[in-house]
Design an enzyme around this catalytic site. Structure first.
Site, PDB file in Angstrom:
ATOM      1  N   ARG A  97       0.851  -1.200   0.000  1.00  0.00           N
ATOM      2  CA  ARG A  97       0.000   0.000   0.000  1.00  0.00           C
ATOM      3  C   ARG A  97       0.889   1.254   0.000  1.00  0.00           C
ATOM      4  NH1 ARG A  97      -4.912   1.839   4.147  1.00  0.00           N
ATOM      5  NH2 ARG A  97      -5.175   3.893   3.249  1.00  0.00           N
ATOM      6  N   ASP A 174     -18.181  -0.357   3.472  1.00  0.00           N
ATOM      7  CA  ASP A 174     -18.792   0.335   4.613  1.00  0.00           C
ATOM      8  C   ASP A 174     -18.615   1.853   4.558  1.00  0.00           C
ATOM      9  OD1 ASP A 174     -16.178   0.731   5.313  1.00  0.00           O
ATOM     10  OD2 ASP A 174     -16.241  -0.406   7.185  1.00  0.00           O
ATOM     11  N   TYR A 270     -15.031  10.198  -1.523  1.00  0.00           N
ATOM     12  CA  TYR A 270     -13.921   9.799  -2.382  1.00  0.00           C
ATOM     13  C   TYR A 270     -13.908  10.553  -3.708  1.00  0.00           C
ATOM     14  CZ  TYR A 270     -12.220   5.943   0.489  1.00  0.00           C
ATOM     15  OH  TYR A 270     -11.664   5.213   1.492  1.00  0.00           O
TER      16      TYR A 270
END
Length: 447
Positions: A97, A174, A270
């Site tokens: 990541r 979620d 987002y």
């Protein structure tokens, strides 16, 4: 109540995740409405899983000694005799990541876990891992359901649609739930479950179009007024905890600027990465990204507490928290296990739910969930603004999956170049070439 309900057998795939303890605590908190007979942890990293598993064993011995418990790295042991796979794997862990986030920043492009080049890189790693779990489930427990919340959910969902079209897998996220919980606080409601929502989009790429309470009162005007000033930050109410990560606080606040683009709807946070990618990149520290924040914060905190529980041989005073967002997974499992017809946001094949959009796109929309899975609710036609944005983004997701299947460098370059976050095809190629090198242990070899 639990006497009337058939107890379930659950395996958590990604047993070594920092989210596993909070999911287990949440399952225990909901044991009356989702009773459990067997709980298993499965991971392909035995050392990492052991940190969590030893603490979970103590938690269960104190709170639910009747539950049969097993932590294993053996797929046959893990996936035999189960009703649900709850999957949250991270192929490459936080080390990869970190690469997803830092490589794009070298080129002035935001590196983010699920959006843009970082999301594409992570997707290329995740597809094989999730398909492997689906195949284990079908081999050892063919009647089980997989509730998958492994990221990046959009790319994983497209891969399972294309490559395992008949599998009993539900892809969930979620993030809208977290935002709806914030909306409930703005409105002074006890719970997001007091709201009925309409929402459409792709994962991490959607809009709320309608929110009413159970009495039919329109809640959108109050929410719009608040979000136009504060975004999804609760600072306007004095309710945002100080310990919230700075990157999340920025994201919540930025929603007020995203909202201005279409004040008829409420945006998923987002979307800031797609509308303000240069700003997001400028505000990023190339030496300390979100992955570093998580490793220095959440991972250290959760693993430290797990080791303390194991050393003290008790979890009675644990600081581990129940995963409130994760209650969504319990709702979903209960709806399938007991046919409760709960209304939930899921990522499903469009198939006409959004009338003027690609029927094969994996869209995130409300569904009614029962023992046969989801029944998507029709959203009608969507405006050109959202449709155009979604078509560009769904093209990225489909190109990534095609690139993985065909081992195609060309298709993956096209995916990078199509992403709204990447400024041009040359930068797309530079980032891609750098990421191929970083991901050589995880991606298929491209040609």
């Amino acid at each position: 109540m639990s006497k009337e309900l058939k107890p379930q057998s659950i395996v958590i795939a990604g047993g070594g995740s920092t989210f596993t303890p909070e999911i287990i605590l949440m399952l225990l908190d909901n044991a009356e409405t989702l009773p459990i007979r067997t709980l298993k942890l499965y991971d392909n990293d035995p050392e990492r899983q052991k940190i969590v598993a030893d603490a979970v064993e103590i938690i269960l011995s104190e709170r639910a000694p009747h539950i049969e418990y097993l932590a294993t790295t053996d797929p046959k042991e893990a996936f035999t005799d189960i009703d649900f796979v709850m999957a949250h794997i991270r192929v490459g862990k936080y080390a990869m990541r970190e690469q997803d986030e830092k490589i794009p920043l070298k080129y002035g492009v935001i590196g983010q876990e699920t959006c843009g080049p970082g999301g594409i890189a992570y997707g290329m790693r995740s597809i094989g891992g999730v398909l492997e779990l689906v195949d284990y489930m079908e081999r050892y427990s063919p009647d089980a359901w997989m509730l998958n919340y492994s990221n990046p959910a959009a790319i994983v969902a497209e891969a399972t649609r294309k490559l395992r079209p008949n599998s009993k897998i539900l892809n969930i996220c979620d993030m809208p739930i977290g935002l709806e919980s914030r909306m409930a606080k703005v409105l002074g409601l006890e719970s997001r479950k007091e709201m009925d929502v309409r929402y459409y989009g792709l994962n991490h790429f959607g809009w709320w179009t309608d929110i009413h309470d159970k009495n039919g009162n329109d809640l959108m005007p109050k929410l719009k007024e608040y979000i136009s000033k504060h975004g999804f930050s609760l600072e306007g109410l004095g309710k945002d905890p100080k310990e919230n990560d700075p990157s999340w606080m920025d994201t919540y606040r930025k929603a007020k600027d995203v909202y201005q683009l279409d004040p008829y709807t409420l945006p998923n946070t987002y979307l800031k990465y797609y509308f303000f990618p240069d700003e997001a990149a400028e505000h990023s520290d190339p030496n300390f990204t979100r992955a570093n924040e998580v490793m220095a914060g959440r991972e250290k905190r959760v693993f430290g507490e797990c080791m303390r529980i194991t050393e003290m041989k008790t979890a009675k005073d644990t600081k581990l928290e129940v995963g409130a967002h994760a209650s969504y997974i319990v709702d979903l499992a209960r709806a399938i296990a007991y046919n409760s017809h709960e209304r939930m946001l899921l990522i499903v094949p469009n198939n006409g739910s959004i009338v003027n959009f690609d029927p094969t796109a994996m869209v995130e929309i409300p569904c009614i969930v029962g023992s046969n899975g989801p029944e998507p609710l029709t959203q009608g036609e969507i405006p050109r603004f959202q449709k155009g944005l979604m078509e560009q983004q769904v093209a990225v997701e489909k190109l990534v999956v095609e690139a993985w299947v065909e081992k195609s460098y060309q298709k993956l370059w096209q995916a990078f170049a199509t992403s709204k976050i990447i400024p041009n095809a040359k930068v797309a190629k530079d980032i891609l070439d750098n990421m191929i090198e970083a991901n050589k242990d995880f991606w298929p070899e491209l040609h």
